[in-house]
Design a protein around this motif. Structure first.
Motif, PDB file in Angstrom:
ATOM      1  N   ARG A   2     114.725 -39.741  15.071  1.00 42.25           N
ATOM      2  CA  ARG A   2     114.759 -40.105  13.652  1.00 42.25           C
ATOM      3  C   ARG A   2     113.369 -40.503  13.173  1.00 42.25           C
ATOM      4  N   SER A   3     112.649 -41.271  13.986  1.00 41.53           N
ATOM      5  CA  SER A   3     111.278 -41.656  13.623  1.00 41.53           C
ATOM      6  C   SER A   3     110.378 -40.433  13.530  1.00 41.53           C
ATOM      7  N   ARG A   4     110.549 -39.497  14.479  1.00 37.59           N
ATOM      8  CA  ARG A   4     109.743 -38.266  14.464  1.00 37.59           C
ATOM      9  C   ARG A   4     110.021 -37.477  13.190  1.00 37.59           C
ATOM     10  N   LEU A   5     111.293 -37.365  12.822  1.00 34.98           N
ATOM     11  CA  LEU A   5     111.677 -36.638  11.618  1.00 34.98           C
ATOM     12  C   LEU A   5     111.086 -37.288  10.373  1.00 34.98           C
ATOM     13  N   GLU A   6     111.176 -38.592  10.275  1.00 34.01           N
ATOM     14  CA  GLU A   6     110.618 -39.304   9.113  1.00 34.01           C
ATOM     15  C   GLU A   6     109.095 -39.155   9.061  1.00 34.01           C
ATOM     16  N   ARG A   7     108.443 -39.260  10.217  1.00 33.46           N
ATOM     17  CA  ARG A   7     106.982 -39.116  10.264  1.00 33.46           C
ATOM     18  C   ARG A   7     106.562 -37.716   9.829  1.00 33.46           C
ATOM     19  N   LEU A   8     107.259 -36.685  10.332  1.00 37.05           N
ATOM     20  CA  LEU A   8     106.924 -35.312   9.953  1.00 37.05           C
ATOM     21  C   LEU A   8     107.163 -35.072   8.464  1.00 37.05           C
ATOM     22  N   ALA A   9     108.248 -35.605   7.941  1.00 36.04           N
ATOM     23  CA  ALA A   9     108.537 -35.435   6.513  1.00 36.04           C
ATOM     24  C   ALA A   9     107.431 -36.059   5.670  1.00 36.04           C
ATOM     25  N   THR A  10     106.981 -37.234   6.076  1.00 34.75           N
ATOM     26  CA  THR A  10     105.904 -37.905   5.343  1.00 34.75           C
ATOM     27  C   THR A  10     104.609 -37.110   5.436  1.00 34.75           C
ATOM     28  N   GLN A  11     104.263 -36.667   6.642  1.00 33.06           N
ATOM     29  CA  GLN A  11     103.015 -35.910   6.849  1.00 33.06           C
ATOM     30  C   GLN A  11     103.026 -34.587   6.080  1.00 33.06           C
ATOM     31  N   MET A  12     104.182 -33.956   6.015  1.00 32.08           N
ATOM     32  CA  MET A  12     104.278 -32.653   5.358  1.00 32.08           C
ATOM     33  C   MET A  12     104.556 -32.770   3.869  1.00 32.08           C
ATOM     34  N   GLY A  13     104.881 -33.960   3.403  1.00 24.88           N
ATOM     35  CA  GLY A  13     105.249 -34.121   1.999  1.00 24.88           C
ATOM     36  C   GLY A  13     106.509 -33.354   1.683  1.00 24.88           C
ATOM     37  N   ALA A  14     107.446 -33.373   2.620  1.00 22.23           N
ATOM     38  CA  ALA A  14     108.680 -32.600   2.473  1.00 22.23           C
ATOM     39  C   ALA A  14     109.877 -33.506   2.729  1.00 22.23           C
ATOM     40  N   SER A  15     111.039 -33.004   2.383  1.00 24.85           N
ATOM     41  CA  SER A  15     112.259 -33.753   2.680  1.00 24.85           C
ATOM     42  C   SER A  15     112.587 -33.590   4.159  1.00 24.85           C
TER      43      SER A  15
ATOM     44  N   GLN B   7     126.200 -32.663   9.713  1.00 23.40           N
ATOM     45  CA  GLN B   7     125.944 -34.002  10.248  1.00 23.40           C
ATOM     46  C   GLN B   7     125.424 -33.863  11.675  1.00 23.40           C
ATOM     47  N   ILE B   8     124.321 -34.558  11.951  1.00 27.67           N
ATOM     48  CA  ILE B   8     123.781 -34.580  13.305  1.00 27.67           C
ATOM     49  C   ILE B   8     123.502 -36.021  13.695  1.00 27.67           C
ATOM     50  N   TYR B   9     123.476 -36.259  14.980  1.00 32.49           N
ATOM     51  CA  TYR B   9     123.176 -37.590  15.487  1.00 32.49           C
ATOM     52  C   TYR B   9     121.817 -37.533  16.167  1.00 32.49           C
ATOM     53  N   LEU B  10     120.931 -38.420  15.745  1.00 39.99           N
ATOM     54  CA  LEU B  10     119.581 -38.458  16.286  1.00 39.99           C
ATOM     55  C   LEU B  10     119.345 -39.781  16.996  1.00 39.99           C
ATOM     56  N   THR B  11     118.548 -39.722  18.039  1.00 43.67           N
ATOM     57  CA  THR B  11     118.127 -40.960  18.679  1.00 43.67           C
ATOM     58  C   THR B  11     117.132 -41.645  17.745  1.00 43.67           C
ATOM     59  N   GLU B  12     116.829 -42.872  18.022  1.00 44.98           N
ATOM     60  CA  GLU B  12     115.851 -43.602  17.203  1.00 44.98           C
ATOM     61  C   GLU B  12     114.499 -42.879  17.229  1.00 44.98           C
ATOM     62  N   ALA B  13     114.113 -42.393  18.407  1.00 43.41           N
ATOM     63  CA  ALA B  13     112.827 -41.686  18.521  1.00 43.41           C
ATOM     64  C   ALA B  13     112.828 -40.405  17.693  1.00 43.41           C
TER      65      ALA B  13
END
Length: 106
Positions: free
Chosen positions: A27-40, A19-25
């Protein structure tokens, strides 16, 4: 006759939940990278850890290893024991480089 063990099985990823705690920024970066990479998101984090580890293990990033070859271009000092006076030799050569004008406009 076919047996279940005749079929190739996909490699299983066995992991431990973390479990990790992410800031909103972040979390958004992680979601954007996952989408761009087609990865989880988990895969993005794993790849990030691997990249960070490789960066840290890179000899060029190690402060002590960056010293290798530093004195290669220093002026020869026949009257000085460079092994003992290396700090002074490097400092003198650095100061000399400040006095020289690399543009030739001096």
């Amino acid at each position: 006759m076919t047996y279940n063990n005749d079929k190739p099985r996909p490699a299983k990823r066995v992991g431990e939940p973390t479990q990790i705690y992410l800031t909103e920024a972040d979390r958004s970066r992680l979601e954007r990278l996952a989408t761009q990479m087609g990865a989880s998101k988990s895969d993005v984090l794993r790849r990030g850890l691997e990249a960070l580890e490789l960066q840290q293990l890179d000899p060029a990033a190690h402060p002590a290893l960056r010293l290798i070859g530093l004195a290669r271009d220093t002026v020869h000092h026949p009257d000085v024991d460079v092994a003992r006076e290396h700090d002074r030799v490097l400092a003198d050569d650095e100061e000399a480089s400040w006095r020289s004008d690399p543009t030739g406009c001096a």
